[in-house]
Structures are given as structure tokens and as C-alpha cells.
Motif scaffolding. Structure first.
Motif: not given
Length: 235
Positions: A133-144
Motif C-alpha cells: 500500500c505504501t508503494s502505491f501511494v508513494a507512486w500516486r503522490i509523485n505522479s499525480r
């Protein structure tokens, strides 16, 4: 079924890419937000502290050396103060240090755009285990959001999902009970907590996107907004 009985473990990992090197040439050394003495001081190191590097980049010239070292705390130390045994590159070159480009869509479409579906072995670029879950949210913070977030954002180790609320408070990132699209939903329930991306808010309900709520997979849920705390890294 209670949230705590459903959530799969969300585990952080601290990844380093080089050996540790000693701080020297000064008793106290600043680690800054950019490779320049004009950068904000994120943390300090003491003489003989060990630091590990993720990459290196050219910056402000310090005592004849313009190389700066990015540590695993996501901040920059002038290479003059790091005993690497070389005045040149001993780690990979950092990419452009501007903030990553945002998609311009916040919160963005509700879909699985995570870059590692089904590739759940190893560490992601944000120093988390892939498909957590942490990896997915980190990705979203960066990309979105266009924010360079990782496991050491603004200094402290954000760690497992159940310590993201503590890290937010330490770094001055707002956290409250009011969800907004593009904020991070966080709970301490379960053995390691859980984080998710807020996709939609409707009255007292919130729709979240997440990974590893269903065993290393992408999923969405609409739940009472009281199910989470909300970390507002940008929105």
C-alpha cells in the motif's frame, strides 16, 4: 468484517544503493533540500556519522568541489564533507532535480496505473516493497501531485503505514479527519497499518484506491470517512 482483520501487511523497506561513507572535514554538516547552500536544511550529520548515497549531482562549488551527494534521507551533502575516497562520481548521477511532472489530474482517473502490477519482488524507487500500500501511494503522490515523495520525505523515515501519521506530524504535513481528493487516507489498524489514495468524497463517505488491501492487488472501496485519518501532502 473489521478493517483490522482484512488489511494485508503493508511493509516498508529501506533501500540503499552504495556503501556507507563517513562524514568528515567538519563537526556538523548540513544535509539540504537541493545541492546548494541556499537549500533548506533538512537534517544534520555529525563528524564520523555514516551516510549511504543514492546518487550524485553537480551543484554549488564547496572548497573546490562542485559535487553533491544525495543520501538515503533524500537530502544533499556537499561531497567535500563525505569521505568517499574520490573527488569524482562513485554513485550514479541523479536525474533532474526539479519536481517530477504532475499529470495535472488531481485526484485523477480511478484506475490501476501503478507501474509494477504483478511485479511484486524487490524495492521500488521510493524505498518501499513493490505492491504494498505504501508503494502505491508513494507512486500516486509523485505522479499525480508532482511531489518527490519517498520513505525519507523531509527527513524522517516514514516507514510502515502505521507510522505515516507520526512522520506527517514531525514534518509539519497537515493531518486531520477531513478527506480531500488527492489526500492520503491512513489508519493504524492492523499489524502495520494501511494507506490509500483518496479518489472521491461524497458527504460522509470516501472512495479510496489502494494496493494490498486484497493481497498485492489494486482495489477500490467506498467507506465512512471516519475509517481513516487524512494526510494532506499537497491538497
Amino acid at each position: 468484517m473489521k478493517l483490522a482483520t482484512i488489511i494485508t501487511l503493508c511493509v516498508a523497506n529501506l533501500a540503499t544503493t552504495t556503501n556507507a561513507y563517513n562524514i568528515y572535514n567538519a563537526d556538523i554538516v548540513n544535509c539540504r533540500s537541493s545541492p546548494s547552500t541556499s537549500g533548506t536544511v533538512v537534517r544534520t550529520y555529525k563528524a564520523n556519522d555514516d551516510v549511504s548515497l543514492t546518487c550524485q549531482i553537480s551543484g554549488e562549488n564547496i572548497k573546490g568541489n562542485s559535487l553533491w551527494d544525495k543520501t538515503t534521507h533524500s537530502c544533499y551533502v556537499a561531497d567535500y564533507y563525505v569521505k568517499t575516497g574520490s573527488t569524482g562520481y562513485i554513485a550514479g548521477k541523479c536525474n533532474s532535480e526539479d519536481s517530477p511532472p504532475s499529470s495535472g489530474k488531481v485526484p485523477g482517473p480511478i484506475k490501476d496505473d501503478y507501474p509494477y502490477p504483478g511485479q511484486c519482488d524487490g524495492i521500488d524507487p521510493w524505498h518501499y516493497y513493490k505492491c504494498q500500500c505504501t508503494s502505491f501511494v508513494a507512486w500516486r503522490i509523485n505522479s499525480r501531485l508532482g511531489i518527490k515523495f519517498d520513505n525519507y520525505y523531509k527527513g524522517p523515515n516514514w516507514g510502515n503505514a502505521n507510522t505515516w501519521d507520526e512522520a506527517a506530524r514531525k514534518t509539519g504535513v497537515p493531518i486531520n479527519s477531513t478527506p480531500k481528493p488527492g489526500s492520503v487516507a491512513q489508519t493504524n489498524s492492523g499489524s502495520a497499518g494501511h494507506v490509500a489514495w483518496v479518489a472521491k468524497v461524497s458527504g460522509d463517505s470516501v472512495t479510496v484506491e489502494e494496493y494490498n488491501y486484497q493481497r498485492h492487488k489494486y482495489s477500490t472501496r467506498t467507506v465512512p470517512k471516519s475509517s481513516f485519518h487524512y494526510i494532506h501532502i499537497k491538497v
